[in-house]
Design an enzyme around this catalytic site. Structure first.
Site, PDB file in Angstrom:
ATOM      1  N   HIS A 180     -10.646 -13.994   3.215  1.00 52.38           N
ATOM      2  CA  HIS A 180     -11.871 -13.272   2.873  1.00 52.38           C
ATOM      3  C   HIS A 180     -12.929 -14.239   2.361  1.00 52.38           C
ATOM      4  O   HIS A 180     -14.121 -14.050   2.609  1.00 52.38           O
ATOM      5  CB  HIS A 180     -11.581 -12.191   1.832  1.00 52.38           C
TER       6      HIS A 180
ATOM      7  N   HIS B 259       0.884  -1.170   0.000  1.00 47.24           N
ATOM      8  CA  HIS B 259       0.000   0.000   0.000  1.00 47.24           C
ATOM      9  C   HIS B 259       0.924   1.224   0.000  1.00 47.24           C
ATOM     10  O   HIS B 259       2.017   1.169   0.570  1.00 47.24           O
ATOM     11  CB  HIS B 259      -0.828   0.116   1.280  1.00 47.24           C
TER      12      HIS B 259
ATOM     13  N   ASP C 111       2.444   2.016   3.323  1.00 48.14           N
ATOM     14  CA  ASP C 111       3.380   1.057   3.929  1.00 48.14           C
ATOM     15  C   ASP C 111       4.813   1.485   3.692  1.00 48.14           C
ATOM     16  O   ASP C 111       5.681   1.267   4.534  1.00 48.14           O
ATOM     17  CB  ASP C 111       3.266  -0.342   3.283  1.00 48.14           C
TER      18      ASP C 111
ATOM     19  N   ASP D 298      -5.537 -13.588   8.849  1.00 42.00           N
ATOM     20  CA  ASP D 298      -4.420 -13.484   7.890  1.00 42.00           C
ATOM     21  C   ASP D 298      -3.221 -14.340   8.290  1.00 42.00           C
ATOM     22  O   ASP D 298      -2.083 -13.855   8.340  1.00 42.00           O
ATOM     23  CB  ASP D 298      -3.958 -12.015   7.757  1.00 42.00           C
TER      24      ASP D 298
ATOM     25  N   ASP E 289      -4.479 -13.600  -2.866  1.00 36.87           N
ATOM     26  CA  ASP E 289      -3.854 -13.261  -1.595  1.00 36.87           C
ATOM     27  C   ASP E 289      -3.797 -14.547  -0.780  1.00 36.87           C
ATOM     28  O   ASP E 289      -4.820 -15.052  -0.301  1.00 36.87           O
ATOM     29  CB  ASP E 289      -4.630 -12.167  -0.863  1.00 36.87           C
TER      30      ASP E 289
ATOM     31  N   ASP F  11     -10.533 -11.616  10.442  1.00 32.52           N
ATOM     32  CA  ASP F  11      -9.550 -11.788   9.381  1.00 32.52           C
ATOM     33  C   ASP F  11      -8.164 -11.977   9.997  1.00 32.52           C
ATOM     34  O   ASP F  11      -7.431 -11.022  10.189  1.00 32.52           O
ATOM     35  CB  ASP F  11      -9.604 -10.524   8.517  1.00 32.52           C
TER      36      ASP F  11
ATOM     37  N   GLU G 193     -10.628  -6.627  -4.940  1.00 31.00           N
ATOM     38  CA  GLU G 193     -10.495  -7.715  -3.967  1.00 31.00           C
ATOM     39  C   GLU G 193     -11.731  -7.848  -3.088  1.00 31.00           C
ATOM     40  O   GLU G 193     -12.017  -6.961  -2.277  1.00 31.00           O
ATOM     41  CB  GLU G 193      -9.263  -7.466  -3.100  1.00 31.00           C
TER      42      GLU G 193
HETATM   43 MN   LIG Z   1      -7.286 -10.724   5.185  1.00 33.86          MN
END
Ligand SMILES: [Mn+2]
Length: 445
Positions: free
Chosen positions: A277, A107, A110, A315, A302, A313, A238
């Site tokens: 997701h 991003h 970031d 991750d 992803d 989420d 996304e």
């Molecule tokens: Mn995620």
């Protein structure tokens, strides 16, 4: 180099490139299944898997969660501001090198901090992008995609392109304009839209139709601008069902595809499917990949996983071999990911705070997908499920079934047929037997 758990790695200088040592290896800093040069079908593993490291989880995040502050111990901890951004950039390319990963993603916020004005923010971004370009040239590591962080700053409290405030919409447009310019500057193979706060919490204050219209207008402007400046990378969107808003507009693949088609955007966008997701949406990862694929809209992935017992989420790094195998099955059946890749949108757990945990985590994820690729390739090569499925639908290859398939039947002819054939025999779906075969392939490989 094998380090004991008591002797943590303080920086990546002393670590050499991670090598493939095979499945018997006990070296935690070696690949057990990912052999980048091994040819599977018509491509090498490296070409099939197109791994990418996500800047936000791996370089930027510090382990902060809802209950506590950062825990991560990083070699770049002692810096702040732009010095921190530069130190992270240096560490990032060291990490890409050690893991031999061909791509990365970020991003805008970031890689460089937000300044006091949009102008200053863009200047800071430009400085890092300039340096990043040099690192990319030296290392041959490419940008899989970049995106805009339009969810962290308080201005995006009501969303970005779907905010009720036109000034916020304009700011978001300026930010994405810069993002597409950055994508062009760095030859990003894709540009991603993930609607951080594009959704709503209650219909009592929300004009849903208007917000969706605005989102479509925004995306059309992005397509127009990319064309104007000659950026030819693939645009990706996304899906995610919820969090942070109660209802995210890009809920799942099917909802997102309906939106793209409704607003004439499906020629310009493909989907970036995230495993976590998918499961948050109440689907399996492979379901979301299949939905995107059958519409010709599977763009990128992803690669992560959610925790089955946690409803948010998480991750996590992908280690579930069933999920990676069935995902690779869909990706191979799709003919690969084109300009997309397997982007580790995954974070080490807050308690995995050592620098080497980043290496272990990526090695685990890369091995899990390599294993998945191998197994999925063999399943397809041996037509394990294809033949079962073909046989299962065989009644549509002849007689009345063929008439239906070819559009030659209607309710009159079907009624006439049904009146004569009202006794029929269904066959077992054999789900458990098929799962056992999948297990056999997973264990044999
Ligand atoms: Mn995620």
């Amino acid at each position: 180099m094998v380090k004991s758990n008591l002797q943590s790695i303080r920086n990546l200088d002393g670590i050499s490139k991670i090598q493939y040592e095979g499945k018997q290896s006990t070296n935690p800093l070696a690949f057990k299944h990912y052999d980048p040069n091994e040819v599977i079908g018509d491509k090498t593993m490296k070409e099939h898997l197109r791994f990418s490291i996500a800047y936000w989880h791996t370089l930027t995040a510090d382990g902060t969660d809802m209950f506590g502050t950062g825990t991560m111990q990083r070699s770049w901890d002692s810096y702040s501001g732009m010095d921190l951004a530069k130190a992270r950039l240096d560490a990032a390319f060291q990490l890409f090198d050690r893991l031999d990963v061909p791509y990365f993603s970020f991003h805008d916020r970031d890689i460089a901090p937000e300044g006091d004005s949009l102008q200053e923010t863009n200047q800071q971004l430009d400085l890092i992008v300039g340096r990043m370009k040099d690192y990319m040239k030296d290392s041959q590591v490419k940008l899989l995609w970049n995106t805009a962080n339009m969810f962290k700053h308080p201005r995006f409290v009501h969303g970005a392109a779907t905010s009720c405030h036109a000034d916020v919409f304009a700011y978001a447009a300026a930010q994405v304009k810069k993002g597409i310019e950055t994508a062009k500057e760095l030859d990003a193979e894709n540009y991603v839209f993930w609607g951080g706060r594009e959704g709503y919490d209650t219909l009592l204050n929300t004009d849903m139709k208007r917000e969706l219209d605005h989102l479509a207008t925004f995306l059309h402007m992005a397509v127009d601008y990319a064309k104007e400046i000659g950026y030819t990378g693939q645009m990706l969107i996304e899906p995610k069902p919820k969090e942070p808003t109660t209802h995210q507009y890009d809920t799942d693949a099917a909802t997102t595809i309906a939106f793209l088609k409704q607003y004439g955007l499906d020629q310009h966008f493909k989907l970036n499917i995230e495993a976590n997701h998918a499961t948050l949406a109440g689907h399996t990862f492979e379901h979301e990949l299949r939905v995107a694929s059958i519409h010709g809209l599977l763009g990128s992935v992803d690669a992560n996983q959610g925790h089955p017992l946690l409803g948010w989420d998480t991750d996590e790094f992908p280690t579930d071999l069933y999920a990676t195998t069935l995902a690779m099955y869909e990706i191979l059946k799709n003919g690969g990911l084109g300009t997309g890749g397997l982007n580790f949108d995954a974070k080490v757990r807050r308690a995995s705070f050592d620098l080497e945990d980043l290496l272990y985590a990526h090695i685990a994820g890369m091995d899990a997908f390599a294993k998945g690729l191998r197994v999925a390739h063999r399943l397809i090569e041996n037509r394990v499920f294809e033949d079962v499925i073909k046989h299962r639908y065989r009644s549509f290859s002849e007689g009345i079934g063929r008439d239906i398939s070819e559009g030659k039947a209607n309710f009159h002819t079907l009624e006439e047929y049904a009146l004569k054939h009202s006794v029929m025999r269904n066959e077992s779906g054999r789900e458990e037997q098929l799962k056992a075969r999948l297990n056999q392939y997973l264990l044999e490989d």
